[in-house]
Design a protein around this motif. Structure first.
Motif, PDB file in Angstrom:
ATOM      1  N   LYS A  52       0.870  -1.200   0.059  1.00  0.00           N
ATOM      2  CA  LYS A  52      -0.099   0.175  -0.087  1.00  0.00           C
ATOM      3  C   LYS A  52       0.852   1.217   0.019  1.00  0.00           C
ATOM      4  CE  LYS A  52      -3.461  -2.215   2.790  1.00  0.00           C
ATOM      5  NZ  LYS A  52      -4.085  -2.740   3.928  1.00  0.00           N
ATOM      6  N   ILE A  53       1.908   1.306   0.836  1.00  0.00           N
ATOM      7  CA  ILE A  53       2.793   2.274   1.126  1.00  0.00           C
ATOM      8  C   ILE A  53       3.630   2.570  -0.346  1.00  0.00           C
ATOM      9  CG2 ILE A  53       4.606   3.415   2.192  1.00  0.00           C
ATOM     10  CD1 ILE A  53       2.330   3.145   3.835  1.00  0.00           C
ATOM     11  N   TYR A  71       1.054   4.158  -2.955  1.00  0.00           N
ATOM     12  CA  TYR A  71       0.696   5.316  -2.938  1.00  0.00           C
ATOM     13  C   TYR A  71       2.004   6.138  -3.286  1.00  0.00           C
ATOM     14  CZ  TYR A  71       3.203   7.897   0.998  1.00  0.00           C
ATOM     15  OH  TYR A  71       4.259   8.415   1.584  1.00  0.00           O
ATOM     16  N   TYR A 116       2.377   6.111  -7.029  1.00  0.00           N
ATOM     17  CA  TYR A 116       1.552   7.174  -7.556  1.00  0.00           C
ATOM     18  C   TYR A 116       1.983   8.671  -7.532  1.00  0.00           C
ATOM     19  CZ  TYR A 116      -3.055   8.922  -8.735  1.00  0.00           C
ATOM     20  OH  TYR A 116      -4.107   9.608  -9.183  1.00  0.00           O
ATOM     21  N   ASP A 117       2.240   8.851  -6.323  1.00  0.00           N
ATOM     22  CA  ASP A 117       2.562  10.288  -5.996  1.00  0.00           C
ATOM     23  C   ASP A 117       3.829  10.682  -7.045  1.00  0.00           C
ATOM     24  OD1 ASP A 117       2.548  12.774  -4.518  1.00  0.00           O
ATOM     25  OD2 ASP A 117       4.123  11.982  -3.419  1.00  0.00           O
ATOM     26  N   ILE A 118       4.535   9.780  -6.876  1.00  0.00           N
ATOM     27  CA  ILE A 118       5.834  10.358  -7.688  1.00  0.00           C
ATOM     28  C   ILE A 118       5.624  10.272  -9.241  1.00  0.00           C
ATOM     29  CG2 ILE A 118       8.443   9.508  -8.632  1.00  0.00           C
ATOM     30  CD1 ILE A 118       8.654   8.336  -5.745  1.00  0.00           C
ATOM     31  N   ARG A 143       2.945  10.974 -10.636  1.00  0.00           N
ATOM     32  CA  ARG A 143       2.122  12.324 -10.963  1.00  0.00           C
ATOM     33  C   ARG A 143       2.869  13.660 -10.872  1.00  0.00           C
ATOM     34  NH1 ARG A 143      -0.226   7.959 -11.832  1.00  0.00           N
ATOM     35  NH2 ARG A 143      -2.352   8.217 -12.550  1.00  0.00           N
ATOM     36  N   GLY A 144       4.216  13.544 -10.557  1.00  0.00           N
ATOM     37  CA  GLY A 144       5.073  14.846 -10.598  1.00  0.00           C
ATOM     38  C   GLY A 144       5.789  14.819 -11.639  1.00  0.00           C
ATOM     39  N   GLU A 191       6.764  15.165   6.837  1.00  0.00           N
ATOM     40  CA  GLU A 191       5.573  15.255   7.715  1.00  0.00           C
ATOM     41  C   GLU A 191       4.518  13.990   7.385  1.00  0.00           C
ATOM     42  OE1 GLU A 191       6.349  18.309   6.567  1.00  0.00           O
ATOM     43  OE2 GLU A 191       6.481  19.595   8.203  1.00  0.00           O
ATOM     44  N   PHE A 192       4.404  13.498   6.263  1.00  0.00           N
ATOM     45  CA  PHE A 192       3.408  12.488   5.982  1.00  0.00           C
ATOM     46  C   PHE A 192       3.842  11.189   6.426  1.00  0.00           C
ATOM     47  CE2 PHE A 192       1.469   9.415   2.905  1.00  0.00           C
ATOM     48  CZ  PHE A 192       0.037   9.593   3.603  1.00  0.00           C
ATOM     49  N   LEU A 236       3.015  11.133   9.825  1.00  0.00           N
ATOM     50  CA  LEU A 236       1.321  10.455   9.725  1.00  0.00           C
ATOM     51  C   LEU A 236       1.434   9.151   9.572  1.00  0.00           C
ATOM     52  CD1 LEU A 236      -1.492  11.633  10.099  1.00  0.00           C
ATOM     53  CD2 LEU A 236      -1.570  11.570   7.536  1.00  0.00           C
ATOM     54  N   LEU A 237       2.191   8.676   8.914  1.00  0.00           N
ATOM     55  CA  LEU A 237       2.117   7.123   8.708  1.00  0.00           C
ATOM     56  C   LEU A 237       2.665   6.415   9.925  1.00  0.00           C
ATOM     57  CD1 LEU A 237       3.425   6.583   5.093  1.00  0.00           C
ATOM     58  CD2 LEU A 237       1.104   6.352   5.768  1.00  0.00           C
ATOM     59  N   GLU A 274       0.825  18.487   6.162  1.00  0.00           N
ATOM     60  CA  GLU A 274       1.368  18.341   4.795  1.00  0.00           C
ATOM     61  C   GLU A 274       1.364  16.814   4.448  1.00  0.00           C
ATOM     62  OE1 GLU A 274       2.699  20.578   2.981  1.00  0.00           O
ATOM     63  OE2 GLU A 274       2.576  21.996   4.517  1.00  0.00           O
ATOM     64  N   ASN A 288       0.985  15.104  -4.849  1.00  0.00           N
ATOM     65  CA  ASN A 288       0.272  14.714  -6.103  1.00  0.00           C
ATOM     66  C   ASN A 288      -1.169  13.771  -5.702  1.00  0.00           C
ATOM     67  OD1 ASN A 288       1.924  16.058  -8.028  1.00  0.00           O
ATOM     68  ND2 ASN A 288       3.416  14.605  -7.377  1.00  0.00           N
ATOM     69  N   LEU A 289      -1.305  13.537  -4.501  1.00  0.00           N
ATOM     70  CA  LEU A 289      -2.533  12.783  -4.373  1.00  0.00           C
ATOM     71  C   LEU A 289      -3.674  13.770  -4.342  1.00  0.00           C
ATOM     72  CD1 LEU A 289      -1.634  10.085  -1.452  1.00  0.00           C
ATOM     73  CD2 LEU A 289      -1.573   9.618  -3.869  1.00  0.00           C
ATOM     74  N   LEU A 300      -6.210   5.741   1.244  1.00  0.00           N
ATOM     75  CA  LEU A 300      -5.030   5.162   1.562  1.00  0.00           C
ATOM     76  C   LEU A 300      -5.169   4.946   3.210  1.00  0.00           C
ATOM     77  CD1 LEU A 300      -1.934   4.447   1.486  1.00  0.00           C
ATOM     78  CD2 LEU A 300      -1.336   6.810   1.693  1.00  0.00           C
TER      79      LEU A 300
END
Lengths: 260, 243
Positions: free
Chosen positions: A3-4, A7, A10-12, A14-15, A71-72, A75-76, B83, B87-88, B96
């Motif tokens: 999962k990590i 994500y 997907y995030d990279i 899209r950059g 920061e994310f 959160l994880l 933060e 891009n999500l 998620l």
């Protein structure tokens, strides 16, 4: 971890930085193939670029991604996930993205231009595999640096220093060492020195595979003498695997004790 | 519910926590106060295992926190800064988190409460700080956790969202949840907390009911009409400490 990883992937993807990286290889591949009639020499030129560029981009990209997602990551960390899962997922996400850019960026031009000669395909395959190895190794090194340094500028400084050292200064030191102690039998020591530098190791492995004596250099020639081409490739591959695993294990250990 | 014994933490030479002993019972709202660098965030992060203590033990609902991530199922956390991966999209972030937790959630309630519907298909990097904070608050309460830890929850919130936040805290308190809040806005702490924990230089300086703080430190002079009795009491505590 999947999962990590997904994500992160997907995030990279899209950059725009990853698109620039992919476009660079596409541009380079097409350019070299159109400028060169000889595909083998195009692969050699690509090798000289990939061997130096891949470690640099992996270090900088890994570092930037780690700091921007700090920061994310926090959160994880407060989710019911093991620390190992989080850092491995992120590391693999970054490494796989960079590796896929390399794979597509190098292979698409070759197949579109029609380089279907088996020998060329194999050489290109070895170059891509070595590029992927270097991507994973240097991304894990960038993670180690950024986990150990909360200060981005310091992290960036260390990364550039490590890249400069392994890609340029190391060979200079090795050369000076060999010249200074030339009256002693240094063959085995210089072989060991090559094993300590993944960039040198990848380059030697690629040149052994291409079997270009002119580019072998002192240590490459020693490899060939000591191990022969086939054994040299096997030994170098094993050491590269160790290089792949050791920084990842170190990264996991450091991350386990990291304060956020 | 939360039991902390002899907790120590140093960052290089700076002592962040100096032998904290604390018991927090279920169903209470504990406001954690203290000047900058007093150890509020380090204490919270130690409970969450984001900061690894040098020594001491923390037990949450009977289980030790060190090298254990399972207990985090019972905790919702709101960090100081919001933060997220740039891009999500907002809905992807919720997906998620839901896939990680695999727990029942109140997504609809929070999306309606903070009017996040219009942002669901927007990229997180295009959102304002306030909207990110609303998402952050929603994530903290989303999975109906038994313990909720809020680190500076008011930062970046507009007055209406602040009212919503207070309502949410009240709702969770009525459900018997344990809530830990840090804030520099003392009126906010006074309004929502049952108990106060005052940290100073990494140690517990005071722990008790809000009324106790007021009665202990209140002075007769009321020259400044802009501050409340509670704020004046806190200022007096600090003044007495410095004297």
């Amino acid at each position: 971890m999947i999962k990590i990883l997904s994500y992160c992937f997907y995030d990279i993807t899209r950059g725009y930085w990853i698109s620039i990286y992919l476009s660079f290889y596409l541009f380079l591949g097409f350019g070299l193939l159109f400028l060169n009639n000889d595909i083998s020499s195009a692969i050699i030129t690509l090798m000289n670029i990939v061997i130096y560029l891949v470690p640099f981009i992996s270090l900088i990209f890994g570092l930037t991604y780690y700091y921007s997602s700090r920061e994310f990551t926090e959160l994880l960390l407060v989710q019911p996930l093991k620390r190992k899962t989080i850092v491995l997922g992120q590391f693999l996400g970054v490494s796989i993205c960079l590796s896929l850019s390399l794979v597509f960026g190098l292979s698409i031009p070759f197949f579109l231009v029609g380089a279907y000669n088996i020998e060329n395909i194999f050489d290109l395959f070895v170059l891509i595999v070595l590029g992927c190895f270097l991507t994973f190794i240097f991304t894990s090194i960038s993670y180690i640096i950024s986990i150990m340094n909360d200060n981005k500028i310091r992290g960036l400084g260390y990364s550039i220093l490590i890249w400069l050292f392994l890609s340029v200064i190391y060979d200079g030191f090795l050369m000076s060492f060999l010249i200074y102690f030339e009256q002693y039998p240094l063959e085995k020591i210089s072989l060991a020195f090559v094993l300590l530098n993944p960039i040198d190791l990848a380059r030697t492995l690629m040149i052994l595979n291409l079997d270009i004596s002119a580019l072998l250099g002192y240590t490459g020639a020693l490899y060939k003498i000591y191990f022969g081409t086939f054994n040299g490739i096997i030994v170098s591959s094993i050491i590269l695997f160790i290089w792949l695993l050791a920084p990842v294990i170190l990264m996991l250990r450091i991350f386990k004790k990291k304060d956020f | 519910m939360i039991e902390i014994k002899n907790l120590h933490k140093k960052f290089d030479d700076k002592i962040a926590l100096n032998g904290i002993n604390l018991k927090i019972k279920q169903g209470s709202v504990l406001g954690i106060l203290g000047p900058n660098g007093s150890g509020k965030t380090t204490l919270i992060k130690s409970i969450l295992n984001i900061v690894i203590p040098d020594c001491g033990t923390i037990k949450i609902m009977g289980s030790k926190t060190l090298n254990n991530s399972n207990y985090l199922k019972n905790i919702g956390y709101l960090s100081q800064s919001a933060e997220f991966p740039q891009n999500l999209k907002v809905y992807q972030l919720f997906e998620l988190m839901k896939s990680i937790r695999s727990q029942q959630n109140d997504q609809k309630y929070f999306i309606e409460m903070f009017k996040l519907n219009e942002f669901l298909h927007k990229k997180l990097n295009s959102l304002s700080g306030g909207t990110k904070q609303k998402i952050n608050i929603s994530l903290a309460f989303l999975f109906n956790p038994q313990i909720i830890i809020l680190d500076e929850p008011t930062s970046g919130l507009d007055p209406i969202s602040l009212i919503h936040l207070k309502k949410i805290i009240q709702r969770e308190k009525e459900k018997g949840k344990t809530i830990l809040v840090t804030s520099h806005i003392m009126s906010f702490i006074e309004e929502i907390s049952d108990d106060i924990l005052f940290l100073l230089e990494g140690s517990i300086f005071f722990k008790g009911k809000i009324n106790e703080v007021k009665s202990k430190s209140i002075t007769k002079e009321k020259s400044d009409n802009f501050i409340t009795d509670f704020e004046r009491a806190i200022i007096n505590i600090l003044k007495n400490k410095n004297d």
